[in-house]
Design an enzyme around this catalytic site. Structure first.
Site, PDB file in Angstrom:
ATOM      1  CD  GLU A   1      -2.734   1.332   2.452  1.00  0.00           C
ATOM      2  OE1 GLU A   1      -3.266   2.422   2.740  1.00  0.00           O
ATOM      3  OE2 GLU A   1      -2.918   0.287   3.108  1.00  0.00           O
TER       4      GLU A   1
ATOM      5  CG  ASP B   1      -0.936 -16.616  12.272  1.00  0.00           C
ATOM      6  OD1 ASP B   1      -1.297 -16.266  11.133  1.00  0.00           O
ATOM      7  OD2 ASP B   1      -1.441 -17.586  12.878  1.00  0.00           O
TER       8      ASP B   1
ATOM      9  CG  HIS C   1      -4.337   7.257  -0.384  1.00  0.00           C
ATOM     10  ND1 HIS C   1      -4.228   5.894  -0.291  1.00  0.00           N
ATOM     11  CD2 HIS C   1      -4.145   7.729   0.873  1.00  0.00           C
ATOM     12  CE1 HIS C   1      -4.008   5.546   0.958  1.00  0.00           C
ATOM     13  NE2 HIS C   1      -3.950   6.647   1.692  1.00  0.00           N
TER      14      HIS C   1
ATOM     15  CE  LYS D   1      -4.495 -17.907  13.134  1.00  0.00           C
ATOM     16  NZ  LYS D   1      -4.120 -18.631  14.357  1.00  0.00           N
TER      17      LYS D   1
END
Length: 562
Positions: free
Chosen positions: A240, A448, A544, A372
């Site tokens: 990004e 992770d 952006h 998660k």
């Protein structure tokens, strides 16, 4: 002296020799017993199991009643005598039988003098028995086979793709063959996905199965982050645009204002199994047992046997009907700790099962952990490292570096991160983009990525402090480790080394993982400060459009298909 030889069968004209001495029958272990074998075996086996059951039952009752184990009554003395007698019988009987059987062949000898002179021995040659030979280890069965042939075998299913590493003994060759087979099966090209330049042995059995290459993610360095008086250059793996640059601007503003400060509130990884009982009352009884402070020491000793770093901190339970969800929290050293805490929980479940035999373990994870997944229990109770990080930004730095004002930032944070998130029904999402920074640092340091879900739970607070600005982030679920998993890969280990937290800290176990969590929180603080300033100043869209757009054509017409 008589000539002794091994006895061979002697015949004449197909008939048995009648005057050859007949050998006595082979001796058996049971010949020494005055009673039939089936009677003695039945008696002593029954005695053995009966005494064992009785003694174990008495032992469990003494533990429950806190009675010393050395205090015994007459029935227990008799049981001990019966146990010893039956054990000696079984051990001795088996030993005698083994000795007799091993020596029976060597004891069968005959005297040639017993055979009449007019008879002759059958001296046909008997070939000696060759000892079993162990074949030397052979090279891989497919070493001599061309790669093209192996690809065809994989395509037609003769060789499973997952077994290539084992059969070939060469992880890189296995990846190349699997890659070619995938391209032929799918008819799509993997051009652009690199194969060379990666150590495939390093991921075998621990990081990734059936590899065909690796994905390249650029790593940028933002910083320095001045955190608790120490400077850190923070690696961020992202695709990004603007993310590294924006975070770097936040680092600059924090550094010019004296740096950020962090507090580690809690360090506890959790696992919550789900167990079932015949009734809700029984489930409640076990819940009270697990949460009883008088039982904690015993349970913690059982839990801590799973690892020299695992230390049980607490057990909290919730109940749903006859189902019980005990949530175990423990420290795990420098490891993220999911495997460690799971092993400890299994040890405790085995013990509780012996105390409450009617307990049925449905699963080692009952989602009350919660791993998660965005959940209220993590947001309230925390999971992993709970870190709070703050900084005091001078008003002049807000204006010169961040191009906005204190008042604008305070108002935007209230209406966006607090009210706006509440209107959206957000859970742990009272922030601008903490997951951006968490994901980037996680990927760079071998964490992770899926645990970004709860690790990104964050409450961003921006308040005026006189003329200056106070900003803080509260993150109750940062789940990181510096050993295990992807942290041992070369690229990720290099990023951890850059931060000074590579591997485990032998002097103070757990401090490396805790410091990494502080760095993550400090990076989120900088990212929140910079993005909120860009939005308040109306610069977000402009930046952006300049740095986060791609005009490159990646459509089918630009791709090379096989």
């Amino acid at each position: 002296m008589e000539d002794l030889r091994r006895r061979f069968p002697t015949k004449k004209n197909g008939e048995e020799i009648s005057n050859v001495a007949v050998d006595p029958p082979l001796r058996k272990a049971s010949d020494a017993l005055p009673l039939p074998l089936y009677l003695t075996n039945t008696f002593f086996l029954s005695l053995f199991f009966a005494t064992v059951y009785f003694l174990l039952s008495r032992w469990r009752e003494k533990i429950r009643n806190s009675t010393p184990l050395h205090v015994v009554d007459l029935s227990e003395i008799c049981a001990l005598i019966g146990f010893v007698a039956s054990f000696i019988y079984l051990l001795g009987f088996c030993g005698i039988d083994l000795i007799f059987r091993s020596s029976s062949d060597d004891d069968v000898w005959v005297n040639d003098g017993m055979i009449p002179c007019n008879q002759s021995l059958d001296c046909r040659e008997v070939l000696p028995i060759k000892p079993n030979s162990v074949d030397p280890p052979r090279e891989s069965e497919l070493d001599s086979v061309e790669d093209e042939e192996i690809v065809k075998l994989v395509i037609d299913g003769t060789i499973p793709s997952y077994s290539l590493e084992t059969k070939l003994g060469d992880c890189k060759r296995a990846a190349a063959i699997r890659r070619e087979a995938v391209q032929r099966i799918t008819g799509k090209s993997l051009t652009g996905l690199p194969l060379e330049g990666f150590d495939y042995n390093s991921i075998l059995g621990q990081c990734c199965e059936m590899p065909v290459g690796y994905v390249q993610i650029p790593v940028g360095i933002a910083g320095p982050l001045l955190l608790d008086g120490v400077e850190y250059s923070v690696p961020m793996a992202t695709t990004e645009g603007c993310l590294v640059a924006s975070t770097n601007r936040g680092f600059k503003a924090i550094h010019l204002s004296g740096g950020a400060f962090s507090v580690l509130v809690k360090d506890a990884m959790t696992r919550a199994p789900v167990v079932r009982f015949p009734s809700a009352r029984r489930a409640a009884l076990v819940m009270f047992y697990l949460q009883d402070p008088s039982n904690f020491e015993r349970l913690s000793l059982i839990f801590n046997k799973s690892s020299r770093f695992a230390r049980l901190q607490s057990i909290t339970c919730t109940i749903a009907g006859r189902n019980l969800y005990p949530r175990f929290a423990c420290s795990t050293g420098d490891a993220m700790g999911m495997n460690m805490v799971s092993k400890g929980v299994q040890n405790v479940l085995d013990f509780v099962k012996s105390e409450f035999p009617d307990m049925d373990v449905i699963g080692i994870s009952g989602n009350y952990c919660s791993d998660k997944k965005a959940s209220a229990v993590n947001w309230i109770e925390g999971r992993g490292k709970h870190v709070v990080c703050e900084a005091f930004i001078k008003a002049e730095i807000v204006e010169k570096v961040l191009k906005t004002s204190v008042e604008a930032l305070v108002e935007l944070n209230t209406l966006k991160n607090l009210v706006g998130s509440a209107m959206a029904g957000s859970l742990g999402g009272f922030n601008a983009h903490s997951s951006n920074i968490v994901s980037a640092v996680f990927i760079a340091t071998g964490q992770d990525p899926a645990q970004n879900v709860e690790s990104s739970h964050c409450m961003t607070m921006i308040l005026p402090d006189g003329d200056d600005l106070h900003i803080s982030v509260s993150m109750p679920c940062i789940e990181v480790g510096t050993v295990g998993g992807g942290t041992q890969l070369a690229s990720q280990a290099a990023c951890l080394n850059l931060l000074g937290v590579k591997g485990s800290n032998n002097e103070k176990p757990g401090s490396n993982a805790q410091q990494l969590a502080r760095i993550v929180a400090g990076s989120v603080l900088a990212g929140e400060l910079s993005l909120m300033s860009a939005i308040a100043a109306g610069q977000l869209v402009k930046s952006h459009m300049k740095y986060n757009r791609s005009s490159r054509d990646i459509g089918p017409s630009s791709q090379v298909n096989r």
